[in-house]
Design a protein around this motif. Structure first.
Motif, PDB file in Angstrom:
ATOM      1  N   ARG A 148       0.819  -1.209   0.000  1.00  0.00           N
ATOM      2  CA  ARG A 148       0.000   0.000   0.000  1.00  0.00           C
ATOM      3  C   ARG A 148       0.853   1.259   0.000  1.00  0.00           C
ATOM      4  NH1 ARG A 148      -3.040  -1.543   5.133  1.00  0.00           N
ATOM      5  NH2 ARG A 148      -3.433   0.693   5.336  1.00  0.00           N
ATOM      6  N   TYR A 149       1.896   1.278   0.816  1.00  0.00           N
ATOM      7  CA  TYR A 149       2.701   2.494   0.904  1.00  0.00           C
ATOM      8  C   TYR A 149       3.658   2.623  -0.285  1.00  0.00           C
ATOM      9  CZ  TYR A 149       0.734   4.066   5.240  1.00  0.00           C
ATOM     10  OH  TYR A 149      -0.149   4.553   6.185  1.00  0.00           O
ATOM     11  N   GLY A 150       4.119   1.507  -0.817  1.00  0.00           N
ATOM     12  CA  GLY A 150       4.904   1.571  -2.046  1.00  0.00           C
ATOM     13  C   GLY A 150       4.068   2.090  -3.190  1.00  0.00           C
ATOM     14  N   ARG A 151       2.841   1.640  -3.264  1.00  0.00           N
ATOM     15  CA  ARG A 151       1.916   2.110  -4.295  1.00  0.00           C
ATOM     16  C   ARG A 151       1.611   3.602  -4.102  1.00  0.00           C
ATOM     17  NH1 ARG A 151      -2.722  -0.031  -7.440  1.00  0.00           N
ATOM     18  NH2 ARG A 151      -4.351   1.562  -7.458  1.00  0.00           N
ATOM     19  N   ALA A 152       1.424   4.030  -2.844  1.00  0.00           N
ATOM     20  CA  ALA A 152       1.116   5.435  -2.565  1.00  0.00           C
ATOM     21  C   ALA A 152       2.240   6.347  -3.017  1.00  0.00           C
ATOM     22  CB  ALA A 152       0.840   5.623  -1.074  1.00  0.00           C
ATOM     23  N   LEU A 153       3.483   5.961  -2.723  1.00  0.00           N
ATOM     24  CA  LEU A 153       4.632   6.779  -3.131  1.00  0.00           C
ATOM     25  C   LEU A 153       4.683   6.910  -4.651  1.00  0.00           C
ATOM     26  CD1 LEU A 153       7.244   8.313  -2.574  1.00  0.00           C
ATOM     27  CD2 LEU A 153       8.431   6.095  -2.509  1.00  0.00           C
ATOM     28  N   GLU A 154       4.528   5.803  -5.356  1.00  0.00           N
ATOM     29  CA  GLU A 154       4.567   5.850  -6.805  1.00  0.00           C
ATOM     30  C   GLU A 154       3.371   6.626  -7.355  1.00  0.00           C
ATOM     31  OE1 GLU A 154       4.624   2.828 -10.661  1.00  0.00           O
ATOM     32  OE2 GLU A 154       5.198   2.035  -8.693  1.00  0.00           O
ATOM     33  N   PHE A 155       2.222   6.479  -6.727  1.00  0.00           N
ATOM     34  CA  PHE A 155       1.009   7.181  -7.152  1.00  0.00           C
ATOM     35  C   PHE A 155       1.239   8.697  -7.124  1.00  0.00           C
ATOM     36  CE2 PHE A 155      -3.742   6.306  -7.355  1.00  0.00           C
ATOM     37  CZ  PHE A 155      -4.111   7.607  -7.673  1.00  0.00           C
ATOM     38  N   VAL A 156       1.787   9.202  -6.004  1.00  0.00           N
ATOM     39  CA  VAL A 156       2.032  10.639  -5.885  1.00  0.00           C
ATOM     40  C   VAL A 156       3.037  11.098  -6.932  1.00  0.00           C
ATOM     41  CG1 VAL A 156       2.949  12.458  -4.391  1.00  0.00           C
ATOM     42  CG2 VAL A 156       1.415  10.728  -3.446  1.00  0.00           C
ATOM     43  N   GLU A 157       4.083  10.301  -7.154  1.00  0.00           N
ATOM     44  CA  GLU A 157       5.084  10.668  -8.160  1.00  0.00           C
ATOM     45  C   GLU A 157       4.461  10.738  -9.553  1.00  0.00           C
ATOM     46  OE1 GLU A 157       7.926   7.602  -7.479  1.00  0.00           O
ATOM     47  OE2 GLU A 157       8.993   8.709  -5.899  1.00  0.00           O
ATOM     48  N   VAL A 158       3.583   9.796  -9.862  1.00  0.00           N
ATOM     49  CA  VAL A 158       2.913   9.802 -11.163  1.00  0.00           C
ATOM     50  C   VAL A 158       1.989  11.015 -11.288  1.00  0.00           C
ATOM     51  CG1 VAL A 158       1.250   8.598 -12.634  1.00  0.00           C
ATOM     52  CG2 VAL A 158       3.075   7.312 -11.506  1.00  0.00           C
ATOM     53  N   ALA A 159       1.212  11.276 -10.227  1.00  0.00           N
ATOM     54  CA  ALA A 159       0.295  12.424 -10.263  1.00  0.00           C
ATOM     55  C   ALA A 159       1.063  13.717 -10.487  1.00  0.00           C
ATOM     56  CB  ALA A 159      -0.508  12.494  -8.966  1.00  0.00           C
ATOM     57  N   ARG A 160       2.162  13.876  -9.764  1.00  0.00           N
ATOM     58  CA  ARG A 160       2.955  15.099  -9.935  1.00  0.00           C
ATOM     59  C   ARG A 160       3.537  15.199 -11.349  1.00  0.00           C
ATOM     60  NH1 ARG A 160       5.814  15.316  -3.898  1.00  0.00           N
ATOM     61  NH2 ARG A 160       4.343  16.852  -3.052  1.00  0.00           N
ATOM     62  N   GLY A 161       3.917  14.065 -11.906  1.00  0.00           N
ATOM     63  CA  GLY A 161       4.389  14.081 -13.288  1.00  0.00           C
ATOM     64  C   GLY A 161       3.295  14.478 -14.258  1.00  0.00           C
ATOM     65  N   LEU A 162       2.088  13.964 -14.034  1.00  0.00           N
ATOM     66  CA  LEU A 162       0.965  14.319 -14.902  1.00  0.00           C
ATOM     67  C   LEU A 162       0.600  15.791 -14.761  1.00  0.00           C
ATOM     68  CD1 LEU A 162      -1.255  11.144 -14.357  1.00  0.00           C
ATOM     69  CD2 LEU A 162      -0.159  11.821 -16.502  1.00  0.00           C
ATOM     70  N   TRP A 163       0.683  16.328 -13.545  1.00  0.00           N
ATOM     71  CA  TRP A 163       0.352  17.742 -13.338  1.00  0.00           C
ATOM     72  C   TRP A 163       1.336  18.673 -14.046  1.00  0.00           C
ATOM     73  CZ3 TRP A 163      -0.479  16.555  -7.484  1.00  0.00           C
ATOM     74  CH2 TRP A 163      -1.780  16.087  -7.295  1.00  0.00           C
ATOM     75  N   ASP A 164       2.482  18.143 -14.446  1.00  0.00           N
ATOM     76  CA  ASP A 164       3.461  18.928 -15.204  1.00  0.00           C
ATOM     77  C   ASP A 164       3.387  18.663 -16.704  1.00  0.00           C
ATOM     78  OD1 ASP A 164       4.474  20.343 -13.112  1.00  0.00           O
ATOM     79  OD2 ASP A 164       6.346  19.219 -12.924  1.00  0.00           O
ATOM     80  N   SER A 165       2.278  18.082 -17.166  1.00  0.00           N
ATOM     81  CA  SER A 165       2.156  17.768 -18.592  1.00  0.00           C
ATOM     82  C   SER A 165       2.300  19.006 -19.461  1.00  0.00           C
ATOM     83  CB  SER A 165       0.803  17.097 -18.877  1.00  0.00           C
ATOM     84  OG  SER A 165       0.732  15.814 -18.285  1.00  0.00           O
ATOM     85  N   TYR A 166       1.699  20.110 -19.021  1.00  0.00           N
ATOM     86  CA  TYR A 166       1.796  21.368 -19.769  1.00  0.00           C
ATOM     87  C   TYR A 166       2.739  22.319 -19.032  1.00  0.00           C
ATOM     88  CZ  TYR A 166      -2.385  20.260 -22.556  1.00  0.00           C
ATOM     89  OH  TYR A 166      -3.295  19.691 -23.404  1.00  0.00           O
ATOM     90  N   GLU A 167       3.656  22.934 -19.754  1.00  0.00           N
ATOM     91  CA  GLU A 167       4.386  24.064 -19.191  1.00  0.00           C
ATOM     92  C   GLU A 167       3.419  25.242 -19.056  1.00  0.00           C
ATOM     93  OE1 GLU A 167       8.318  24.819 -20.863  1.00  0.00           O
ATOM     94  OE2 GLU A 167       8.306  22.781 -21.736  1.00  0.00           O
ATOM     95  N   ASP A 168       3.765  26.194 -18.214  1.00  0.00           N
ATOM     96  CA  ASP A 168       2.815  27.250 -17.887  1.00  0.00           C
ATOM     97  C   ASP A 168       2.463  28.148 -19.067  1.00  0.00           C
ATOM     98  OD1 ASP A 168       2.586  26.393 -15.261  1.00  0.00           O
ATOM     99  OD2 ASP A 168       4.268  27.612 -14.575  1.00  0.00           O
ATOM    100  N   ASP A 169       3.334  28.232 -20.058  1.00  0.00           N
ATOM    101  CA  ASP A 169       3.056  29.075 -21.230  1.00  0.00           C
ATOM    102  C   ASP A 169       2.772  28.227 -22.471  1.00  0.00           C
ATOM    103  OD1 ASP A 169       5.600  28.074 -21.431  1.00  0.00           O
ATOM    104  OD2 ASP A 169       6.533  29.953 -22.050  1.00  0.00           O
ATOM    105  N   ALA A 170       2.180  27.062 -22.262  1.00  0.00           N
ATOM    106  CA  ALA A 170       1.944  26.130 -23.378  1.00  0.00           C
ATOM    107  C   ALA A 170       0.824  26.592 -24.311  1.00  0.00           C
ATOM    108  CB  ALA A 170       1.618  24.739 -22.841  1.00  0.00           C
ATOM    109  N   PHE A 171      -0.033  27.517 -23.860  1.00  0.00           N
ATOM    110  CA  PHE A 171      -1.187  27.918 -24.653  1.00  0.00           C
ATOM    111  C   PHE A 171      -1.088  29.398 -25.052  1.00  0.00           C
ATOM    112  CE2 PHE A 171      -2.782  24.271 -22.241  1.00  0.00           C
ATOM    113  CZ  PHE A 171      -3.406  23.536 -23.241  1.00  0.00           C
ATOM    114  N   PRO A 172      -0.377  29.696 -26.119  1.00  0.00           N
ATOM    115  CA  PRO A 172      -0.298  31.101 -26.550  1.00  0.00           C
ATOM    116  C   PRO A 172      -1.632  31.625 -27.078  1.00  0.00           C
ATOM    117  CG  PRO A 172       0.767  29.664 -28.144  1.00  0.00           C
ATOM    118  CD  PRO A 172       0.459  28.809 -26.949  1.00  0.00           C
ATOM    119  N   ALA A 173      -2.456  30.735 -27.609  1.00  0.00           N
ATOM    120  CA  ALA A 173      -3.763  31.132 -28.171  1.00  0.00           C
ATOM    121  C   ALA A 173      -3.621  32.354 -29.065  1.00  0.00           C
ATOM    122  CB  ALA A 173      -4.769  31.374 -27.044  1.00  0.00           C
TER     123      ALA A 173
END
Length: 446
Positions: A148-173
């Motif tokens: 459970r705790y090994g999964r939790a650590l990896e889960f948070v790392e994956v979530a944080r990686g996904l939250w960085d999918s877009y750089e902050d200026d990725a949408f010039p529109a």
């Protein structure tokens, strides 16, 4: 920047663990736990008092013996999304299990809440306390602690990686150039690990605070280690002043050992203050609360939650506490171990252990406003907490604290007199995490 106290509000509707009689109180609406207006009022009162966050607990397993609030309550992220539209500053922290969710789906839900709220979302990471949850997700049994705790650590790392999918200026529109998205600033994750395989990218951009704030509430060795590695806020168990000091020092030490700044992890102690016009009236109210909640059968069931919702009624109540340690291995192991240790050391019967369950939930913050403020200041100065996660039985009792105690904390320079930021990170004094891809780009550019 001077250190200041943080306050969070933890609403329990018709009654959480140990609050067996709360639903009978005429001041408490019988549908409070499923009434969004109740939560909006609570959040707005806390925001008026300049609290840092509203904290919503959750679990995904019940039986008929569970606390009234657990039997019929709203899903946290749905609830908090509604509250977000009626508040402007207060943080919105929801509990979600890393054992019974998938990283992509949960990361998207929290990222959405973060955008809806303008950067006020927080995720309380739990590995799930109730062993019966497994059967609601097609599993025969709950995962063991290490998994459970090994999964939790990896889960948070994956979530944080996904939250960085877009750089902050990725949408010039840029209409003139016909460019909505800069594709060089969209990044797949392509994660393959022990527990998860997630390609990404996430289809949600970052908020004003970069990423949701990660909270955690573990007390076991595995829980403390996970907190030191990834948490930015912790909901601590409390206990005596000495026990709280030990926990606080241990978490800060572990955090530093992982190369993190200990000031970037905020420890919130659980507290259910009892405030009245005089110390005597507050102690009287505390005794009344104890009597209101003193339901032996419910206490026996509450005891069973630490052992996988075990039914202790099958045992002789006046015999020595039964040998059930094996039942806690996949549930609330740490709390259960302490119960067993005390029962053996004091030669307690099952009845005596059950009768004592609620006595250990009493708050140190009891008295008139000055006494409560004095005690909070003492605990804060003694290195036990960075903040308090406050639970009140009624809206009136929340108002007593807000009107009586908060002004005293403010006069002593312990608590803010205005919000200094629009995001949860900003008000907690936490840094905005740089987008990993933008950071790498900057480093490569020299």
């Amino acid at each position: 920047m001077p250190r200041t106290l943080h306050l969070a509000l933890h609403p329990y509707g018709v009654g959480g663990p140990g609050q067996h009689g709360l639903w009978k109180d005429p001041r408490v609406a019988k549908n409070a736990s499923i009434d969004i207006d109740y939560y909006i009022r609570q959040a707005q009162a806390a925001e008026h008092a300049l609290f840092d966050a509203l904290f919503i607990v959750d679990s995904q397993f019940i039986n008929a013996t569970y606390p009234a609030h657990y039997l019929n309550r709203l899903e946290p992220l749905t609830l908090l999304s509604a509250v977000a539209t009626h508040t402007r500053h207060i943080g919105l922290v929801g509990t979600a299990s890393s054992t019974y969710n998938s990283p992509f789906n949960l990361a998207r839900r929290f990222a959405s809440l973060d955008l809806i709220s303008g950067g006020r979302a927080g995720w309380n990471v739990v590995t799930s306390f109730d062993t019966g949850t497994a059967r609601n997700f097609g599993l025969d049994e709950h995962l063991d602690y290490a998994t459970r705790y090994g999964r939790a650590l990896e889960f948070v790392e994956v979530a944080r990686g996904l939250w960085d999918s877009y750089e902050d200026d990725a949408f010039p529109a840029d209409v003139a150039r016909g460019v909505f998205l800069d594709p060089d600033k969209l990044h797949a994750l392509d994660h393959v690990g022990e527990h998860f395989s997630v390609a990404g990218p996430l289809n949600v951009s970052r908020s004003a605070q970069g990423q949701p704030v990660i909270f955690q509430a573990g007390v076991s060795e595995e829980g403390r280690d996970l907190a030191a590695r990834v948490a930015e806020g912790i909901y601590a168990p409390g206990g005596t002043l000495e026990q709280a000091q030990e926990y606080y020092a241990d978490i800060k030490r572990r955090t530093a050992a992982y190369g993190r700044n200990p000031d970037h992890i905020k420890i919130f102690l659980h507290g259910g203050p009892v405030v009245a016009a005089t110390d005597e009236a507050a102690r009287r109210r505390e005794r009344e609360i104890f009597e209101e909640d003193n339901d032996f059968d419910r206490n026996l069931a509450l005891l069973g939650r630490s052992f996988g919702a075990y039914d202790f009624s099958v045992h002789d109540l006046d015999a020595p506490f039964p040998d059930v340690a094996h039942l806690a291995e996949k549930g609330g192991r740490t709390g259960a171990a302490k119960l067993i240790e005390r029962a053996r050391a004091e030669e307690l019967t099952l009845r005596q252990v059950a009768e004592s369950v609620n006595q250990f939930r009493r708050s140190p913050f009891v008295g008139d406003p000055r006494t409560v403020a004095d005690t909070i200041e003492q605990w804060y100065g003694a290195g036990t907490l960075d903040g308090i996660n406050l639970a009140f039985r009624t809206e009136e009792e929340l108002n007593l604290f807000v009107d009586g105690v908060v002004p005293l904390l403010q006069k002593r320079g312990l608590f803010r007199t205005e919000y200094t930021a629009d995001t949860l990170r900003g008000n907690l004094g936490l840094p905005v995490p740089a987008n990993r891809h933008a950071r790498e780009r900057a480093l490569a550019a020299g």
